[in-house]
Design a protein around this motif. Structure first.
Motif, short mmCIF file in Angstrom:
data_model
loop_
_atom_site.label_atom_id
_atom_site.label_comp_id
_atom_site.label_asym_id
_atom_site.label_seq_id
_atom_site.Cartn_x
_atom_site.Cartn_y
_atom_site.Cartn_z
N LYS A 62 -15.22 3.00 14.20
CA LYS A 62 -15.49 3.42 12.82
C LYS A 62 -14.35 4.25 12.25
O LYS A 62 -14.40 4.70 11.11
CB LYS A 62 -16.80 4.25 12.75
CG LYS A 62 -18.03 3.47 13.13
CD LYS A 62 -18.33 2.41 12.07
CE LYS A 62 -19.40 1.45 12.54
NZ LYS A 62 -19.53 0.28 11.68
N TYR A 63 -13.32 4.49 13.08
CA TYR A 63 -12.22 5.36 12.65
C TYR A 63 -11.55 4.80 11.38
O TYR A 63 -11.31 5.52 10.42
CB TYR A 63 -11.19 5.49 13.78
CG TYR A 63 -9.91 6.14 13.33
CD1 TYR A 63 -9.83 7.53 13.18
CD2 TYR A 63 -8.78 5.38 13.01
CE1 TYR A 63 -8.67 8.13 12.73
CE2 TYR A 63 -7.61 5.98 12.56
CZ TYR A 63 -7.57 7.35 12.43
OH TYR A 63 -6.42 7.94 11.97
N GLN A 64 -11.26 3.50 11.38
CA GLN A 64 -10.55 2.89 10.24
C GLN A 64 -11.40 2.95 8.97
O GLN A 64 -10.90 3.24 7.89
CB GLN A 64 -10.18 1.43 10.59
CG GLN A 64 -9.18 0.78 9.64
CD GLN A 64 -7.87 1.56 9.47
OE1 GLN A 64 -7.34 2.14 10.41
NE2 GLN A 64 -7.35 1.60 8.24
N GLN A 65 -12.70 2.71 9.15
CA GLN A 65 -13.60 2.79 7.99
C GLN A 65 -13.58 4.21 7.41
O GLN A 65 -13.55 4.41 6.19
CB GLN A 65 -15.04 2.42 8.41
CG GLN A 65 -15.99 2.26 7.24
CD GLN A 65 -17.41 1.90 7.69
OE1 GLN A 65 -17.66 1.61 8.87
NE2 GLN A 65 -18.35 1.93 6.78
N GLY A 66 -13.57 5.20 8.31
CA GLY A 66 -13.50 6.60 7.88
C GLY A 66 -12.23 6.87 7.09
O GLY A 66 -12.24 7.56 6.07
N PHE A 67 -11.13 6.26 7.56
CA PHE A 67 -9.83 6.46 6.89
C PHE A 67 -9.86 5.89 5.47
O PHE A 67 -9.40 6.50 4.51
CB PHE A 67 -8.72 5.81 7.71
CG PHE A 67 -7.34 6.00 7.12
CD1 PHE A 67 -6.78 7.27 7.04
CD2 PHE A 67 -6.62 4.92 6.64
CE1 PHE A 67 -5.51 7.47 6.47
CE2 PHE A 67 -5.35 5.10 6.08
CZ PHE A 67 -4.80 6.38 6.00
N GLU A 68 -10.45 4.70 5.35
CA GLU A 68 -10.53 4.08 4.02
C GLU A 68 -11.42 4.91 3.08
O GLU A 68 -11.13 5.06 1.89
CB GLU A 68 -11.02 2.63 4.13
CG GLU A 68 -9.84 1.70 4.43
CD GLU A 68 -10.21 0.52 5.32
OE1 GLU A 68 -11.39 0.11 5.30
OE2 GLU A 68 -9.31 0.01 6.03
N LEU A 69 -12.51 5.45 3.65
CA LEU A 69 -13.38 6.31 2.84
C LEU A 69 -12.63 7.56 2.38
O LEU A 69 -12.77 8.03 1.26
CB LEU A 69 -14.61 6.74 3.65
CG LEU A 69 -15.72 5.68 3.78
CD1 LEU A 69 -16.72 6.10 4.84
CD2 LEU A 69 -16.42 5.49 2.44
N LEU A 70 -11.80 8.10 3.28
CA LEU A 70 -11.02 9.29 2.96
C LEU A 70 -10.08 9.00 1.78
O LEU A 70 -10.00 9.77 0.82
CB LEU A 70 -10.21 9.74 4.17
CG LEU A 70 -9.26 10.93 3.94
CD1 LEU A 70 -10.04 12.21 3.66
CD2 LEU A 70 -8.36 11.15 5.14
N LEU A 71 -9.39 7.85 1.82
CA LEU A 71 -8.48 7.49 0.72
C LEU A 71 -9.24 7.32 -0.59
O LEU A 71 -8.78 7.76 -1.65
CB LEU A 71 -7.69 6.22 1.05
CG LEU A 71 -6.65 6.35 2.18
CD1 LEU A 71 -5.89 5.04 2.34
CD2 LEU A 71 -5.67 7.48 1.91
N SER A 72 -10.42 6.67 -0.53
CA SER A 72 -11.23 6.51 -1.76
C SER A 72 -11.61 7.87 -2.32
O SER A 72 -11.54 8.11 -3.52
CB SER A 72 -12.53 5.76 -1.47
OG SER A 72 -12.25 4.50 -0.97
N ALA A 73 -12.04 8.76 -1.41
CA ALA A 73 -12.50 10.08 -1.84
C ALA A 73 -11.35 10.88 -2.47
O ALA A 73 -11.52 11.54 -3.49
CB ALA A 73 -13.08 10.83 -0.65
N LEU A 74 -10.16 10.78 -1.84
CA LEU A 74 -9.01 11.53 -2.38
C LEU A 74 -8.59 11.00 -3.75
O LEU A 74 -8.06 11.73 -4.58
CB LEU A 74 -7.81 11.42 -1.42
CG LEU A 74 -7.91 12.22 -0.12
CD1 LEU A 74 -6.86 11.75 0.85
CD2 LEU A 74 -7.76 13.72 -0.38
N GLY A 75 -8.83 9.71 -3.97
CA GLY A 75 -8.43 9.11 -5.25
C GLY A 75 -9.54 9.13 -6.29
O GLY A 75 -9.40 8.52 -7.36
N ASP A 76 -10.64 9.82 -6.00
CA ASP A 76 -11.77 9.84 -6.94
C ASP A 76 -11.35 10.49 -8.26
O ASP A 76 -10.59 11.46 -8.27
CB ASP A 76 -12.93 10.65 -6.33
CG ASP A 76 -14.24 10.40 -7.06
OD1 ASP A 76 -15.02 9.56 -6.61
OD2 ASP A 76 -14.46 11.06 -8.11
N PRO A 77 -11.86 9.93 -9.40
CA PRO A 77 -11.46 10.50 -10.70
C PRO A 77 -11.98 11.93 -10.94
O PRO A 77 -11.45 12.64 -11.79
CB PRO A 77 -12.06 9.54 -11.73
CG PRO A 77 -13.07 8.73 -10.99
CD PRO A 77 -12.67 8.71 -9.56
#
Length: 637
Positions: free
Chosen positions: A97-112
């Motif tokens: 699940k590490y990679q999924q966590g990483f993608e979630l992190l990028l989405s969260a950092l780019g949140d408007p």
């Protein structure tokens, strides 16, 4: 209350029943029309995480949170999702699940939403970094991937950098510095020697930069402040006396991370104040976290190796190209300002003096020096230091360096308080304005102009005015083409914001004289050059309030002289000038009540035999209509 009840129930009945009886309730309300319900779902995913079967945590619950992060419109709900993701990260033990966590992190950092991004830095990122460290991925994947993303952005950003994305990746890296430092301490050769008995050393209050949240506090990551204190003592001793042999995690920082960061810094645009500022803050946090010995023995030498500052390098382009890059301001403001003892300040002053000298002597662009001054000048604590650097330039034997010093004063005038301007800046500029070299005298003009724009002390303004008057009226300057272009450019820039009296009595009459003289210029290239600068200056000043007297005696005659030049040299400018002249002539004929921003449209709409009365009547109508409007908005009783 609802969550407390759910948690009590979950504790009591165990994982299987929580999954069977409670989770479906959440699942059904994930798209509920009321945000409060969805908020409850987002919060319960985190609150119930400890009481669920582990495979459900890393599959169903993670998917629910992922869906809400991507799809929910409410900032509050997404913020709660982030906090729950932080908790979930503490419980997931499935490396897949590490990679999924990483993608979630990028989405969260780019949140408007700013709230969501802030929660990401405070909760989700530190939790994810802790799990990443546990998996051994912090140095092998997480940090390198973010660095590669930054490099890719810079490669693609030749024609325009996505500064928002750069900020997103760089701020994420900055939030990981405490985790990285903790990893270095825990994997140090001395980590097995840690004994917590006897006198525990104190950690200086200012030893670490203030963390964004307790989860980013190095002592939280390590386990306790006492544990950290003992490790720090051993860390400093090891660096000073025993070196880094066999210390893999620290060697990675020295041999992989720092060189890559320094290479990236050389690629960013030195004129982008935002990028320079971001990287400067990043290096400052990195150096402060890893400490003074590390900064002096590992960071500074790598920069110094690249920024080879020696007089021999002046002619060799290899040693000098880097001095024009963002490496200079980021080293000066991100590394050399970390510690502020006397020797640190001396190093910073010496570095800036060397850069100023080398750039000047090799006729290189001054952007890197300017960027350093802008970044440091934002903090009043550095004003004295910057003035010291400039004074070194004022008394330098080379006219090229004195020129640079003169140009740099302009950047300081706006931020420095008036006392310093009066005591340190103006005397230095007066010294330079009587320099044997004409180029140095010319270089002071923009700074004098900026003083006219920003200072309010009368006697200071008078001194500056006298100096500018001598440039304009002294016969020795009458053929100085570059002096005249510099003055006209400065008048156009500062005229609209300068004190009205200075503009009326000095700027506009002198522009008229310069326009008259330019009509007699025989060399076409010079004539066009001056005319183009005059055109810019007149365009800038045309939006100011200009009295009728001034308009008739100076502004219009100046424009007409300029039109004569442009008829010969640039017909497209001539068309614009003709309409400007027409507009000004109409203003004079109508003797209108000028608005300070007086554009012709306002003037034209008020033209009549008794403009004033009509204007005041209009104002009266406005006030009554205002009262009527107020009535409209009153609620019907």
């Amino acid at each position: 209350m609802i969550l407390t009840g759910c948690v009590a129930f979950a504790r009591h009945v165990g994982p299987t029943r929580v999954e069977a009886e409670l989770l479906p309730q959440c699942w059904e309300q994930i798209n509920h029309k009321y945000p409060e319900r969805r908020l409850l779902v987002a919060e319960s995913c985190g609150a119930l995480a400890p009481y669920l079967p582990k495979e459900i945590r890393s599959s169903l619950v993670l998917s629910m949170l992922q869906q809400m992060l991507m799809e929910d419109k409410a900032d509050l709900v997404r913020e709660a999702v982030i906090k729950s993701l932080g908790i979930i990260m503490g419980y997931i033990d499935d490396p897949d699940k590490y990679q999924q966590g990483f993608e979630l992190l990028l989405s969260a950092l780019g949140d408007p939403s700013e709230r969501v991004v802030s929660a990401t830095h405070q909760v989700f990122l530190p939790a994810y970094a802790a799990w990443t460290t546990e998996l051994g991925n912090l140095q092998s994947h997480l940090i390198p991937t973010l660095l590669n993303k930054i490099e890719k952005l810079l490669r693609e950003g030749e024609h325009g950098l996505d500064e928002h994305k750069l900020h997103m990746y760089l701020s994420a890296l900055q939030s990981m510095i405490p985790s990285l430092f903790a990893l270095v301490l825990q994997n140090a050769p001395f980590s097995s020697k840690v004994k917590l008995h006897g006198e525990v050393p104190q950690i200086e209050v200012t030893r670490f930069p203030r963390p964004m949240s307790p989860l980013q506090d190095v002592s939280t990551i390590i386990g306790s402040r006492e544990q950290l204190a003992v490790l720090l003592q051993l860390y400093d001793y090891q660096l000073e006396h025993e070196g880094t042999t066999g210390w893999e995690s620290l060697l990675w920082v020295v041999n992989q991370l720092l060189p890559q960061l320094i290479e990236i810094v050389g690629k960013i645009n030195v004129t982008s104040t935002a990028c320079v500022h971001e990287f400067s803050r990043f290096f400052w946090r990195l150096c402060r976290t890893f400490g003074k010995i590390f900064t002096n023995t590992k960071v500074k030498p790598q920069f110094q190796e690249i920024l080879r500052l020696s007089e021999e390098n002046i002619d060799s382009s290899a040693g000098n190209g880097v001095l024009t890059k963002a490496t200079v301001p980021i080293y000066a403001t991100g590394v050399l300002t970390c510690y502020i003892q006397e020797e640190d300040r001396k190093l910073l002053v010496g570095f800036l003096e060397d850069v100023m000298t080398l750039l000047s002597l090799s006729h290189a662009p001054l952007d890197s020096l300017k960027a350093s001054f802008v970044e440091l000048g934002a903090n009043p604590a550095y004003h004295e230091l910057l003035l010291t650097v400039l004074w070194y330039g004022v008394v330098h034997t080379s006219a090229l360096v004195r020129c640079t010093a003169a140009r740099m004063f302009e950047l300081l005038v706006k931020g420095v308080n008036e006392t310093l301007v009066a005591q340190r800046v103006v005397p230095a500029l007066i010294t330079l304005s009587s320099d044997p070299e004409i180029s140095v005298r010319i270089a002071t003009i923009p700074a004098f102009g900026t003083i006219m724009e920003t200072v309010i002390q009368r006697e200071l303004l008078e001194r500056v005015k006298m100096q500018l008057a001598s440039f304009l009226e002294d016969p020795q300057y009458q053929d100085q083409h570059s002096l005249h272009t510099e003055i006209i450019k400065t008048f156009g820039r500062v005229g609209p914001n300068a004190e009205p009296r200075f503009r009326d009595e000095f700027v506009i009459p002198h522009l008229h004289k310069l326009a008259l003289v330019n009509n007699l210029q025989i060399v076409d290239s010079k004539r066009l050059d001056i005319a183009t600068h005059l055109f810019e200056a007149y365009s800038a000043l045309s939006c100011c309030f200009i009295s009728e007297d001034l308009m008739v005696n100076h502004f219009l005659p100046g424009l007409r002289c300029l039109r004569t030049d442009m008829e010969h040299l640039s017909p497209e400018h001539e068309v614009i000038l003709s309409s400007m002249i027409k507009e000004c002539e109409q203003k004079v004929e109508n003797k209108t009540v000028q608005e300070p921003q007086g554009s012709i449209s306002i003037a034209a709409s008020l033209v009549s035999e008794d403009t004033k009365t009509k204007f005041l009547n209009k104002m009266g109508q406005l006030t009554t209509s205002g009262a009527m409007l107020a009535n409209v908005f009153q609620r019907k009783k």
